[in-house]
Scaffold this motif. Structure first.
Motif, short mmCIF file in Angstrom:
data_model
loop_
_atom_site.label_atom_id
_atom_site.label_comp_id
_atom_site.label_asym_id
_atom_site.label_seq_id
_atom_site.Cartn_x
_atom_site.Cartn_y
_atom_site.Cartn_z
N THR A 175 0.79 -1.79 0.29
CA THR A 175 0.13 -0.43 0.48
C THR A 175 0.97 1.38 0.26
OG1 THR A 175 -0.11 0.63 2.83
CG2 THR A 175 -1.45 -1.41 1.57
N ALA A 176 0.11 2.47 -0.38
CA ALA A 176 0.98 3.55 -0.35
C ALA A 176 0.25 4.10 1.36
CB ALA A 176 -0.06 4.33 -1.13
N TYR A 177 -0.56 3.25 2.15
CA TYR A 177 -0.61 4.22 3.15
C TYR A 177 -0.12 4.05 4.20
CZ TYR A 177 -4.99 2.61 0.21
OH TYR A 177 -5.97 2.39 -0.71
N THR A 178 -0.87 5.17 5.49
CA THR A 178 0.16 4.81 6.76
C THR A 178 -0.53 4.44 7.78
OG1 THR A 178 -2.13 6.65 7.52
CG2 THR A 178 0.38 7.35 6.32
N ASP A 179 -0.19 3.43 9.10
CA ASP A 179 -0.63 2.75 9.41
C ASP A 179 -2.20 2.61 10.62
OD1 ASP A 179 1.90 1.64 9.69
OD2 ASP A 179 2.08 2.86 11.80
N ALA A 180 -2.54 3.63 9.97
CA ALA A 180 -4.27 3.94 10.68
C ALA A 180 -4.62 3.14 9.84
CB ALA A 180 -4.84 5.54 11.11
N VAL A 181 -4.55 3.42 8.28
CA VAL A 181 -4.83 3.74 7.35
C VAL A 181 -5.11 1.38 6.85
CG1 VAL A 181 -5.39 4.20 4.76
CG2 VAL A 181 -5.40 6.06 5.98
N ASN A 182 -3.50 1.28 7.08
CA ASN A 182 -3.25 -0.41 6.93
C ASN A 182 -4.56 -0.42 7.86
OD1 ASN A 182 -1.66 0.07 4.48
ND2 ASN A 182 -0.07 1.20 6.39
N GLN A 183 -4.45 -0.57 8.94
CA GLN A 183 -5.36 -1.16 9.64
C GLN A 183 -6.61 -1.30 9.65
OE1 GLN A 183 -3.95 0.48 12.90
NE2 GLN A 183 -2.14 0.23 13.41
N ALA A 184 -7.05 -0.65 9.04
CA ALA A 184 -8.69 -0.33 8.26
C ALA A 184 -8.92 -1.01 7.19
CB ALA A 184 -8.72 0.63 8.43
N LEU A 185 -7.35 -1.23 6.50
CA LEU A 185 -7.83 -1.99 5.04
C LEU A 185 -7.81 -3.53 6.01
CD1 LEU A 185 -7.31 -2.26 2.07
CD2 LEU A 185 -5.06 -2.28 1.92
N THR A 186 -6.60 -3.43 6.47
CA THR A 186 -6.37 -5.34 7.39
C THR A 186 -8.34 -5.63 7.16
OG1 THR A 186 -4.32 -4.82 7.76
CG2 THR A 186 -5.72 -7.02 8.59
N GLY A 200 -13.34 -12.36 4.32
CA GLY A 200 -12.63 -13.29 3.81
C GLY A 200 -11.57 -14.31 3.37
N PHE A 201 -11.01 -12.37 3.24
CA PHE A 201 -9.35 -13.09 3.02
C PHE A 201 -8.00 -12.42 3.90
CE2 PHE A 201 -12.18 -11.15 -0.80
CZ PHE A 201 -11.65 -11.66 -1.90
N GLU A 202 -6.91 -13.46 3.83
CA GLU A 202 -6.12 -12.89 4.66
C GLU A 202 -5.12 -12.47 4.26
OE1 GLU A 202 -2.97 -16.34 6.45
OE2 GLU A 202 -4.71 -17.37 6.03
N VAL A 203 -5.05 -11.69 4.92
CA VAL A 203 -3.68 -10.91 4.52
C VAL A 203 -2.08 -11.24 4.68
CG1 VAL A 203 -2.54 -8.04 5.82
CG2 VAL A 203 -5.03 -8.52 5.35
N ALA A 204 -1.34 -11.88 4.26
CA ALA A 204 0.15 -12.65 4.60
C ALA A 204 0.89 -11.41 5.56
CB ALA A 204 -0.19 -13.73 3.65
N ALA A 205 1.06 -10.42 4.59
CA ALA A 205 1.74 -9.44 4.66
C ALA A 205 1.04 -8.56 4.39
CB ALA A 205 3.28 -9.68 4.04
N LEU A 206 2.03 -7.76 5.12
CA LEU A 206 1.34 -5.96 4.58
C LEU A 206 2.81 -5.13 4.82
CD1 LEU A 206 -1.67 -3.94 4.52
CD2 LEU A 206 1.08 -2.95 5.28
N GLU A 207 3.36 -4.51 3.58
CA GLU A 207 4.16 -3.37 3.22
C GLU A 207 3.67 -2.45 2.90
OE1 GLU A 207 8.02 -3.95 4.07
OE2 GLU A 207 6.89 -5.73 4.71
N ALA A 208 4.45 -0.84 3.23
CA ALA A 208 3.77 0.45 3.10
C ALA A 208 4.21 1.22 2.55
CB ALA A 208 2.89 0.34 4.10
N MET A 209 4.49 1.78 2.28
CA MET A 209 4.30 3.76 1.86
C MET A 209 4.96 4.66 2.74
SD MET A 209 4.46 3.39 -2.15
CE MET A 209 6.11 3.24 -3.52
N HIS A 210 3.66 4.06 3.73
CA HIS A 210 3.45 5.69 4.58
C HIS A 210 3.26 6.59 4.18
CE1 HIS A 210 4.12 2.15 7.34
NE2 HIS A 210 5.04 2.22 6.90
N LEU A 211 2.89 7.23 3.15
CA LEU A 211 2.76 8.42 2.35
C LEU A 211 1.38 8.80 2.86
CD1 LEU A 211 3.22 7.28 -1.96
CD2 LEU A 211 4.82 7.75 0.11
#
Length: 182
Positions: A68-79, A86-97
């Protein structure tokens, strides 16, 4: 100011093109957006988030590496949203833009490196999802699919695919990724 596009003016469907706009308040928030779009326009409607979920399902994605391009708060909402769907997030890497200008400055090399990191962190993922409608992903998707032998879904491409499908078209377009061959 231009009047809103309507059925009478030739519109066939409505799509909200902004992933975080439609996932941030969860499935209930997305459902409210969809209802408002459908009620207001009287047309078939989708959101970028709905299109992404449909695209992930179409390519058989269940255990997803996320970039993602997102910050932590947005990444948490996405996860949370992906998990609730019904999807499993195996890993998340972010740019924190944090700004649109930063998103638009992301290069193909930046996207390739981000995707590679996400897939390295999730070696058993069955799909890669690049989230942020502002990222220009069309050019890197075929390269990533060839490099990792996995389907790659991005917000921008899934959003376009989902919007076109709302009008009754197949969404097929050769040369831009596995999703567009289905």
């Amino acid at each position: 100011m231009q009047p809103p596009l309507t059925k009478e003016m030739g519109a066939e469907a409505i799509s909200l093109m902004g992933t975080s706009l439609s996932f941030y308040r969860g499935p209930e928030g997305n459902a409210e957006i969809l209802a408002a779009l459908r009620d207001g326009a009287g047309l078939p409607a989708t959101t970028m988030t709905d299109s992404v979920l449909e695209a992930l399902t179409a390519v058989g994605g269940r255990r997803v590496a996320v970039a993602t391009a997102y910050t932590d708060a947005v990444n948490q909402a996405l996860t949370r949203y992906l998990s609730q769907s019904g999807f499993e997030v195996a890993a998340l890497e972010a740019m924190h833009l944090k700004t649109v200008e930063q998103v638009f400055a992301v290069t193909d090399d930046d996207l390739m490196a981000l995707a590679d990191r996400a897939l390295a962190a999730a070696s058993d993922a069955d799909c890669l999802f690049i989230s942020c409608g502002g990222l220009h992903t069309l050019g890197v998707i075929p390269q990533l699919e060839a490099r990792h032998d996995l389907p790659v879904i991005s917000s921008a491409t899934a959003g376009a695919w989902g919007a076109v499908r709302q009008t009754g078209h197949s969404g097929r377009a050769p040369g831009v990724g596995r999703l567009f061959t289905l």
